[in-house]
Design an enzyme around this catalytic site. Structure first.
Site, short mmCIF file in Angstrom:
data_model
loop_
_atom_site.label_atom_id
_atom_site.label_comp_id
_atom_site.label_asym_id
_atom_site.label_seq_id
_atom_site.Cartn_x
_atom_site.Cartn_y
_atom_site.Cartn_z
N GLY A 39 -6.53 72.79 109.94
CA GLY A 39 -5.87 72.80 111.37
C GLY A 39 -6.53 71.34 112.25
O GLY A 39 -6.38 70.96 113.16
N GLN A 98 -3.47 70.50 137.37
CA GLN A 98 -4.65 71.33 137.46
C GLN A 98 -5.47 70.63 138.29
O GLN A 98 -6.66 70.26 137.93
CB GLN A 98 -5.07 71.97 136.44
CG GLN A 98 -4.37 72.79 135.61
CD GLN A 98 -4.95 73.83 134.65
OE1 GLN A 98 -6.28 74.16 134.74
NE2 GLN A 98 -4.25 74.17 133.54
N LYS A 193 9.14 76.61 148.75
CA LYS A 193 8.84 77.27 147.49
C LYS A 193 7.70 78.33 147.40
O LYS A 193 6.87 77.84 147.92
CB LYS A 193 8.99 76.07 146.34
CG LYS A 193 8.51 76.77 144.86
CD LYS A 193 8.32 75.55 143.81
CE LYS A 193 6.85 75.34 143.36
NZ LYS A 193 6.89 74.35 142.19
N ARG A 195 5.60 79.88 144.37
CA ARG A 195 5.39 80.21 142.90
C ARG A 195 4.97 81.58 142.64
O ARG A 195 4.03 82.14 143.23
CB ARG A 195 4.36 79.23 142.38
CG ARG A 195 4.34 79.40 140.64
CD ARG A 195 3.56 78.10 140.12
NE ARG A 195 4.56 76.93 139.80
CZ ARG A 195 5.43 76.94 139.21
NH1 ARG A 195 5.73 78.06 138.18
NH2 ARG A 195 6.20 75.65 139.04
N ASP A 219 11.67 65.33 141.36
CA ASP A 219 10.47 66.08 141.19
C ASP A 219 9.77 65.05 140.33
O ASP A 219 10.48 64.49 139.69
CB ASP A 219 10.53 67.31 140.44
CG ASP A 219 9.50 68.32 140.74
OD1 ASP A 219 8.35 67.95 141.32
OD2 ASP A 219 9.40 69.74 140.66
N GLY A 226 12.23 76.21 136.46
CA GLY A 226 11.99 77.38 137.30
C GLY A 226 12.09 76.54 138.93
O GLY A 226 12.78 77.20 139.81
N THR A 227 11.41 75.73 139.10
CA THR A 227 11.42 74.92 140.24
C THR A 227 12.68 74.56 140.77
O THR A 227 13.18 74.66 141.98
CB THR A 227 10.54 74.01 140.41
OG1 THR A 227 9.06 74.38 139.94
CG2 THR A 227 10.11 73.28 141.69
C1 R5P Z 1 4.77 71.52 140.57
O1 R5P Z 1 4.13 71.26 141.50
C2 R5P Z 1 5.38 70.24 139.81
O2 R5P Z 1 5.52 69.17 140.86
C3 R5P Z 1 6.60 70.72 139.38
O3 R5P Z 1 7.71 70.97 140.41
C4 R5P Z 1 6.60 71.99 138.34
O4 R5P Z 1 5.61 71.86 137.76
C5 R5P Z 1 7.87 71.95 137.53
O5 R5P Z 1 7.58 73.21 136.85
P1 R5P Z 1 8.74 74.26 136.27
O6 R5P Z 1 9.83 72.93 135.83
O7 R5P Z 1 8.20 75.04 135.20
O8 R5P Z 1 9.41 74.79 137.63
#
Ligand code: R5P
Length: 304
Positions: A39, A98, A193, A195, A219, A226-227
């Site tokens: 690996g 992060q 939003k 999460r 974005d 999902g966002t």
């Molecule tokens: C969040 O802070 C980022 O800017 C994106 O909105 C997010 O990471 C997108 O992730 P997903 O497509 O899984 O919702």
């Protein structure tokens, strides 16, 4: 041809590396990269880098750990082989999301990655649309942050109705939406939003006018989508015109992303080629190439 320039790539996005080299008019340097039976990743340079200014193209999308190690191994090989300087070109920097702790028992993942990159043999970095500008401050080495926003906005402009509105899918992307709004001369709205988990989000009210208007959802990245799906639901409930437009720099498109985007049925999906990716039968995808932006930066920084 730029004197003493050497462009190499790991396995993360060789197609983009080829396009950058074509733009620069230089050949892509040869590298052997393999995974040993246990690996471990192993790399061998198959070109001369002594006294050369080396640019290593390697975004760190999944598998992030492997792509990161491959970049660090390549940088070490270049430094040991006498390269004058080694620049990591990371069009997508994994773990940048992060960038802060949500609770006292979490790490700051982006800082950990910055420390790993900083303790290796890279002299500087080139990145594109970091999740937040603050991440730049985690590095001691110089970071040249580029953006795909101008490029994406100029592609967006073609065929966009005059009554469109740029919508940020969460509070974190408001500044980004404002940049698109200024470039496209459009108003901006924001979705509130929440999460729920790594793959699930819920969207609440829309702040701003979207009723009867074509919505351009922007974005920095699409991961599981999902966002975007939650934001699409919110703007549709608020009475926007059918046929959304979606725009993001990094198209990770993992897990249920393709299904979710297909359900949203946007009329256009604009993304860059910072990471490679298959979009299957998904309609309306326009991939805008970053080679002009990255090759301009490499040409500008080479030898300096
Ligand atoms: C969040 O802070 C980022 O800017 C994106 O909105 C997010 O990471 C997108 O992730 P997903 O497509 O899984 O919702």
């Amino acid at each position: 041809m730029i004197k003493d320039l050497c462009v190499l790539t790991g396995t993360a996005n060789p197609g983009l590396a080829e396009r950058i080299c074509a733009q620069l008019g230089v050949p892509l340097g040869k590298v052997r990269s393999e995974v040993f039976p246990d690996g471990e990743r192993g790399v061998t340079l198959q070109c001369e880098v002594r006294e050369r200014d080396v640019f290593l193209i390697q975004p760190t999308q999944a598998p992030m750990g492997d792509h990161l190690i491959e970049l660090l191994l390549l940088a070490d090989a270049c430094a040991r082989a006498g390269a004058r300087r080694v620049t990591g070109v990371m069009p997508y920097l994994g773990y940048a999301r992060q960038d802060r702790r949500e609770s006292a028992r979490e790490p700051v993942g982006a800082r950990v990655i910055a420390d790993m990159l900083g303790s290796g043999r890279l002299d500087r970095l080139i990145t594109v649309d970091l999740h937040s500008r603050a991440v730049e401050g985690f590095f001691r080495m110089p970071v040249e942050q580029l953006s795909a926003v101008e490029l994406l906005a100029s592609h967006l402009q073609q065929g966009l109705p005059e009554d469109a509105v740029v919508v940020s899918p969460d509070l974190g992307a408001v500044k980004l939406a404002e940049r698109y709004g200024a470039l496209l001369d459009l108003p901006v709205a924001v979705v509130h939003k929440h999460r729920l988990s790594a793959t699930e989000v819920s969207a609440g009210e829309v702040i701003g006018q979207v009723q009867g208007r074509t919505v351009v959802l922007v974005d920095d990245m699409i991961s599981t989508a999902g966002t975007l799906e939650a934001a699409a639901g919110a703007v549709l409930r608020a009475g926007c015109a059918p046929g959304l437009v979606v725009c993001a720099t990094h198209a990770l498109l993992v897990g249920p992303a393709l299904e979710r985007l297909a359900r949203m049925a946007p009329r256009r999906i604009l993304v860059s080629d910072s990471v490679p990716g298959e979009v299957g039968a998904l309609a309306g995808v326009e991939r805008v190439g970053l080679a002009p932006v990255l090759s301009e930066a490499i040409a500008r920084l080479a030898g300096k």
